[in-house]
Scaffold this active site. Structure first.
Site, PDB file in Angstrom:
ATOM      1  N   HIS A   1       9.588  -9.673   8.526  1.00 39.13           N
ATOM      2  CA  HIS A   1       9.216  -9.592   7.120  1.00 39.13           C
ATOM      3  C   HIS A   1       8.148  -8.380   6.811  1.00 39.13           C
ATOM      4  CE1 HIS A   1       7.760 -11.813   3.398  1.00 39.13           C
ATOM      5  NE2 HIS A   1       6.623 -10.609   3.495  1.00 39.13           N
ATOM      6  N   GLU A   2       7.267  -8.115   7.604  1.00 40.93           N
ATOM      7  CA  GLU A   2       6.361  -7.064   7.482  1.00 40.93           C
ATOM      8  C   GLU A   2       6.861  -5.756   7.498  1.00 40.93           C
ATOM      9  OE1 GLU A   2       3.538  -7.556   5.740  1.00 40.93           O
ATOM     10  OE2 GLU A   2       3.327  -9.709   5.866  1.00 40.93           O
TER      11      GLU A   2
ATOM     12  N   HIS B   1       8.864  -4.489   4.707  1.00 38.20           N
ATOM     13  CA  HIS B   1       8.036  -4.123   3.739  1.00 38.20           C
ATOM     14  C   HIS B   1       7.710  -2.512   3.835  1.00 38.20           C
ATOM     15  CE1 HIS B   1       7.297  -7.469   1.209  1.00 38.20           C
ATOM     16  NE2 HIS B   1       6.621  -8.157   2.036  1.00 38.20           N
TER      17      HIS B   1
END
Length: 210
Positions: free
Chosen positions: A69-70, A73
């Site tokens: 997820h990170e 980003h």
């Protein structure tokens, strides 16, 4: 489209020591928090051995869900010419543990911070990348549900945790991703938030927590 000036170096996918420390700390804390939520040893009825196993399973599934997820980003931010690094929010890490103890997980352990000139649309893309990654990971974990034993449990947790993170992060509040996506596009926000929320509720209704 990026906004680098002539001669400015291309941002690269690198990780500082501080960023790696914060990622590791957030990973461990979220794993323990999910274990407390799914195998609440503090409420009784769960053995220490079962709780330790749940921490191990959470460490694997939360690791994949949270780290990718990170990373999503960060990768999209870099593609738009941003300098981007993850930073843990230590107060939010403490809140994650405390909220798990009372039966709800506030999973906002930190964020990828980026700097540089950027449009509202590009910022929306950066924010959306994390929840979309979790939805895709839930799809990848789903086939494991057909297997018995530990593999099926990993599949169950993988789907549940990824759907939870997708839906939770699409809430349009504070530092969560939904706020930036909503600012960019209401239709995209409605689709992403609605899909992740409905999938989470549907999966929980059919399969339960664990």
């Amino acid at each position: 489209m990026s906004y680098r000036t002539r001669g400015e170096p291309e941002p690269e996918l690198t990780f500082s020591d501080k960023e790696l420390f914060d990622l590791g700390l957030a990973w461990v804390t979220l794993s323990v928090a999910f274990a407390l939520l799914l195998a609440p040893i503090h409420l009784g009825g769960v053995t220490l051995g079962s709780f330790v196993v749940m921490i191990g399973l959470s460490f694997v599934t939360v690791g994949v869900a949270f780290l990718l997820h990170e990373l999503a980003h960060k990768v999209v931010a870099i593609e738009y010419g941003q300098i981007a690094e993850f930073r843990a929010d230590y107060q939010m890490l403490f809140l994650a543990i405390m909220s798990a103890l009372i039966g709800f997980l506030f999973a906002a352990p930190g964020a990828v911070y980026h700097r540089g000139r950027i449009t509202v649309r590009e910022n929306g893309h950066i924010a959306l990348a994390g929840p979309v990654t979790n939805l895709l990971l839930a799809l990848l974990f789903f086939p494991l549900l057909i297997f018995p034993g530990i593999l099926g449990t990993v599949g169950h947790l993988g789907v549940l945790i990824n759907l939870f993170l997708a839906a939770f992060n699409m809430i349009p509040f504070g530092p969560l991703d939904g706020k930036s996506v909503l600012r960019w596009s209401k239709p995209v926000f409605a689709l992403a938030f609605g899909a992740s929320g409905l999938l989470l509720v549907g999966f929980y209704s059919i399969f339960g927590f664990i």
